[in-house]
Design a protein around this motif. Structure first.
Motif, PDB file in Angstrom:
ATOM      1  N   TYR A   7     -18.385   3.486  -3.635  1.00 41.39           N
ATOM      2  CA  TYR A   7     -17.178   3.227  -4.499  1.00 41.39           C
ATOM      3  C   TYR A   7     -16.289   2.161  -4.085  1.00 41.39           C
ATOM      4  O   TYR A   7     -16.128   1.844  -2.864  1.00 41.39           O
ATOM      5  N   ILE A   8     -15.533   1.939  -5.052  1.00 39.77           N
ATOM      6  CA  ILE A   8     -14.034   1.150  -4.792  1.00 39.77           C
ATOM      7  C   ILE A   8     -13.245   2.080  -5.499  1.00 39.77           C
ATOM      8  O   ILE A   8     -13.109   2.710  -6.529  1.00 39.77           O
ATOM      9  N   GLY A   9     -11.959   2.392  -4.836  1.00 37.04           N
ATOM     10  CA  GLY A   9     -11.040   2.888  -5.416  1.00 37.04           C
ATOM     11  C   GLY A   9      -9.577   2.616  -5.123  1.00 37.04           C
ATOM     12  O   GLY A   9      -9.322   1.810  -4.127  1.00 37.04           O
ATOM     13  N   VAL A  10      -8.738   2.915  -6.046  1.00 33.77           N
ATOM     14  CA  VAL A  10      -7.268   2.323  -6.003  1.00 33.77           C
ATOM     15  C   VAL A  10      -6.523   3.268  -6.411  1.00 33.77           C
ATOM     16  O   VAL A  10      -6.391   3.973  -7.699  1.00 33.77           O
ATOM     17  N   LYS A  11      -5.532   3.647  -5.566  1.00 29.79           N
ATOM     18  CA  LYS A  11      -4.300   4.430  -6.020  1.00 29.79           C
ATOM     19  C   LYS A  11      -3.162   3.790  -6.369  1.00 29.79           C
ATOM     20  O   LYS A  11      -2.323   2.881  -5.371  1.00 29.79           O
ATOM     21  N   ILE A  12      -2.423   4.037  -7.581  1.00 32.62           N
ATOM     22  CA  ILE A  12      -0.977   3.336  -7.853  1.00 32.62           C
ATOM     23  C   ILE A  12      -0.071   4.409  -7.946  1.00 32.62           C
ATOM     24  O   ILE A  12      -0.275   5.519  -8.501  1.00 32.62           O
ATOM     25  N   ARG A  57      -1.280  -1.128   2.451  1.00 29.17           N
ATOM     26  CA  ARG A  57      -0.760  -1.029   1.067  1.00 29.17           C
ATOM     27  C   ARG A  57       0.411  -1.976   0.485  1.00 29.17           C
ATOM     28  O   ARG A  57       1.113  -2.253   1.549  1.00 29.17           O
ATOM     29  N   HIS A  58       0.433  -2.313  -0.801  1.00 26.52           N
ATOM     30  CA  HIS A  58       1.472  -3.209  -1.142  1.00 26.52           C
ATOM     31  C   HIS A  58       2.474  -2.192  -1.412  1.00 26.52           C
ATOM     32  O   HIS A  58       2.630  -1.093  -1.990  1.00 26.52           O
ATOM     33  N   ASN A  59       3.671  -2.562  -0.842  1.00 24.21           N
ATOM     34  CA  ASN A  59       4.905  -1.532  -1.139  1.00 24.21           C
ATOM     35  C   ASN A  59       6.015  -2.436  -1.711  1.00 24.21           C
ATOM     36  O   ASN A  59       6.449  -3.227  -1.192  1.00 24.21           O
ATOM     37  N   HIS A  60       6.257  -2.236  -3.192  1.00 23.95           N
ATOM     38  CA  HIS A  60       7.119  -3.143  -3.780  1.00 23.95           C
ATOM     39  C   HIS A  60       8.394  -2.528  -4.152  1.00 23.95           C
ATOM     40  O   HIS A  60       8.335  -1.259  -4.980  1.00 23.95           O
ATOM     41  N   THR A  61       9.683  -2.918  -3.736  1.00 24.05           N
ATOM     42  CA  THR A  61      10.912  -2.143  -4.138  1.00 24.05           C
ATOM     43  C   THR A  61      11.350  -2.369  -5.577  1.00 24.05           C
ATOM     44  O   THR A  61      11.141  -3.548  -6.093  1.00 24.05           O
ATOM     45  N   ILE A  62      11.657  -1.506  -6.173  1.00 21.59           N
ATOM     46  CA  ILE A  62      11.822  -1.420  -7.864  1.00 21.59           C
ATOM     47  C   ILE A  62      13.235  -1.496  -7.993  1.00 21.59           C
ATOM     48  O   ILE A  62      14.021  -2.184  -8.814  1.00 21.59           O
ATOM     49  N   ASP A  63      14.077  -0.655  -7.073  1.00 20.91           N
ATOM     50  CA  ASP A  63      15.370  -0.517  -7.199  1.00 20.91           C
ATOM     51  C   ASP A  63      16.018  -0.154  -6.102  1.00 20.91           C
ATOM     52  O   ASP A  63      15.941   0.871  -5.477  1.00 20.91           O
ATOM     53  N   SER A 110      -3.436   7.478   3.787  1.00 17.13           N
ATOM     54  CA  SER A 110      -4.297   6.892   4.057  1.00 17.13           C
ATOM     55  C   SER A 110      -5.238   6.561   2.929  1.00 17.13           C
ATOM     56  O   SER A 110      -5.648   7.553   2.300  1.00 17.13           O
ATOM     57  N   ALA A 111      -5.503   5.419   2.345  1.00 16.32           N
ATOM     58  CA  ALA A 111      -6.368   5.052   1.348  1.00 16.32           C
ATOM     59  C   ALA A 111      -7.918   5.353   1.551  1.00 16.32           C
ATOM     60  O   ALA A 111      -8.679   5.689   0.938  1.00 16.32           O
ATOM     61  N   VAL A 112      -8.292   5.306   2.955  1.00 22.72           N
ATOM     62  CA  VAL A 112      -9.631   5.814   3.177  1.00 22.72           C
ATOM     63  C   VAL A 112      -9.989   7.306   2.897  1.00 22.72           C
ATOM     64  O   VAL A 112     -10.803   7.681   2.240  1.00 22.72           O
ATOM     65  N   LEU A 113      -8.875   8.141   3.226  1.00 24.72           N
ATOM     66  CA  LEU A 113      -8.902   9.498   3.135  1.00 24.72           C
ATOM     67  C   LEU A 113      -8.890   9.777   1.282  1.00 24.72           C
ATOM     68  O   LEU A 113      -9.409  10.747   0.916  1.00 24.72           O
ATOM     69  N   ASP A 114      -8.086   8.882   0.909  1.00 25.08           N
ATOM     70  CA  ASP A 114      -7.971   9.050  -0.607  1.00 25.08           C
ATOM     71  C   ASP A 114      -9.449   8.994  -1.255  1.00 25.08           C
ATOM     72  O   ASP A 114      -9.602   9.752  -2.075  1.00 25.08           O
ATOM     73  N   ILE A 115      -9.880   7.912  -1.099  1.00 26.09           N
ATOM     74  CA  ILE A 115     -11.312   7.680  -1.624  1.00 26.09           C
ATOM     75  C   ILE A 115     -12.308   8.722  -1.279  1.00 26.09           C
ATOM     76  O   ILE A 115     -13.311   9.276  -1.914  1.00 26.09           O
ATOM     77  N   LEU A 131       3.671   1.596  -5.018  1.00 24.17           N
ATOM     78  CA  LEU A 131       2.842   1.276  -4.067  1.00 24.17           C
ATOM     79  C   LEU A 131       1.445   1.114  -4.517  1.00 24.17           C
ATOM     80  O   LEU A 131       1.075   1.981  -5.369  1.00 24.17           O
ATOM     81  N   LEU A 132       0.590   0.392  -3.953  1.00 23.94           N
ATOM     82  CA  LEU A 132      -0.816   0.036  -4.364  1.00 23.94           C
ATOM     83  C   LEU A 132      -1.627   0.251  -3.012  1.00 23.94           C
ATOM     84  O   LEU A 132      -1.514  -0.162  -2.220  1.00 23.94           O
ATOM     85  N   MET A 133      -2.642   1.271  -3.201  1.00 23.39           N
ATOM     86  CA  MET A 133      -3.396   1.537  -2.090  1.00 23.39           C
ATOM     87  C   MET A 133      -4.914   1.437  -2.475  1.00 23.39           C
ATOM     88  O   MET A 133      -5.499   2.532  -2.929  1.00 23.39           O
ATOM     89  N   PRO A 134      -5.639   0.176  -1.922  1.00 21.78           N
ATOM     90  CA  PRO A 134      -6.969   0.171  -2.235  1.00 21.78           C
ATOM     91  C   PRO A 134      -7.963   0.187  -1.227  1.00 21.78           C
ATOM     92  O   PRO A 134      -7.508   0.365  -0.031  1.00 21.78           O
TER      93      PRO A 134
END
Length: 334
Positions: A78-83, A51-57, A316-321, A65-68
């Motif tokens: 399916y394709i899935g993305v959690k933001i 996943r992408h993990n970007h610090t905001i502050d 886990s993005a796998v379990l998310d989807i 965090l972006l979890m594809p």
């Protein structure tokens, strides 16, 4: 010439599912069963980059965090993305620290199928995967559960663990803010789960040694569970940390136990594991396996009543989807 020849095909209706809609489709038995039956069969066809993990502050450790994840299996088209956003400081304002949205697409044509309230989905998925791991790693006669943390996820973790381990008779809840632990104990007590007794633990050190199962869901950056205090045969469920600076247990807890993870990302993101690797306490090869290997039977879980086990999940993005699939397909059948 047909009058419809130049008309594009109609787009599918996009489902917009709020928290109550997501909640109405899920139960611990159905989701745990779905993860158990689906994970081994689709794992090879699922692709899930780190996943992408970007610090905001930086001062408050707020992050985006972006979890594809996407599948090449006809059984999971399916394709899935959690933001997801993490704002730990929200607890001081009585706001949720985690907020998320989940978008599901058709993998054959890329069209949007559904938008889901991702926080609710995450609560159910995370607790259900911990409970699923517990069926392989905790003692079948476990009687005491210690819940470290009293946020939104703690409620689900307690209920999910109680579902897979009906032998549990006593649940201690500890939180730095005692009022939050009291509120969770009150809620659980009012709902009632058999003859289970729910209690507030004012001191964590006093109850850790009682726990047959210890579940942690905090944003702590220092150890809360110390291995020397854990009883023989305990199972430690670590859920809260997902970054290198976060840590819910000490090195001895890891050294005492056989360690399993939800996915490979845990070896790159878990503060407990990364710190142990850096300090030479553990090597990567000491991590015994992933959840899918437990479920498929490739790896053996608990091997005896005296053994200490550890399950570390970072999400886990796998379990998310797979969870999103269950929600979406349930709605299609209504």
């Amino acid at each position: 010439m047909s009058s419809t020849a130049n008309h594009p095909p109609s787009l599918p209706q996009v489902l917009n599912l709020d928290a109550s809609a997501v909640r109405s489709t899920l139960s611990y038995p159905t989701l745990i069963s779905h993860l158990r039956s689906s994970l081994p069969s689709v794992s090879l066809s699922l692709h899930s980059p780190l996943r992408h993990n970007h610090t905001i502050d930086e001062p408050t450790s707020s992050s985006l965090l972006l979890m594809p994840s996407w599948s090449t299996s006809p059984s999971l088209p399916y394709i899935g993305v959690k933001i997801l956003t993490s704002f730990p400081q929200n607890s001081s304002s009585n706001l949720p620290g985690i907020n998320a949205s989940y978008v599901l697409f058709d993998s054959s044509n890329g069209q949007t199928l559904a938008s889901m309230e991702g926080t609710e989905l995450t609560l159910w998925r995370t607790s259900s995967q911990s409970a699923l791991a517990s069926t392989y790693l905790s003692r079948t006669d476990s009687e005491v559960l210690v819940m470290v943390g009293a946020g939104a996820l703690a409620y689900h973790l307690v209920r999910a663990h109680l579902h897979v381990r009906p032998s549990l008779k006593r649940v201690f809840v500890w939180n730095r803010t005692v009022a939050k632990a009291e509120a969770l104990v009150r809620r659980l007590g009012e709902e009632g789960v058999g003859e289970v007794v729910f209690e507030v633990a004012e001191g964590l050190e006093e109850v850790i040694g009682l726990g047959d199962i210890i579940s942690c869901a905090t944003g702590s950056d220092r150890p809360l569970v110390f291995g020397e205090r854990m009883k023989r045969g305990a199972h430690l469920d670590l859920v809260g940390s997902f970054g290198a600076s976060m840590r819910e247990c000490d090195d001895k807890a890891l050294r005492r136990g056989r360690v399993f993870v939800d996915c490979e990302a845990a070896l790159e993101e878990s503060g407990e594991l990364l710190g142990a690797f850096e300090r030479g306490v553990l090597e990567r090869g000491d991590v015994e396996g992933r959840l899918v290997e437990l479920v498929s039977g490739e790896k053996v879980g608990r091997r005896g009543d005296e053994e200490v086990t550890v399950f570390k999940s970072v999400g886990s993005a796998v379990l998310d989807i797979l969870a999103a699939q269950l929600v979406y397909e349930d709605f299609l059948q209504r």
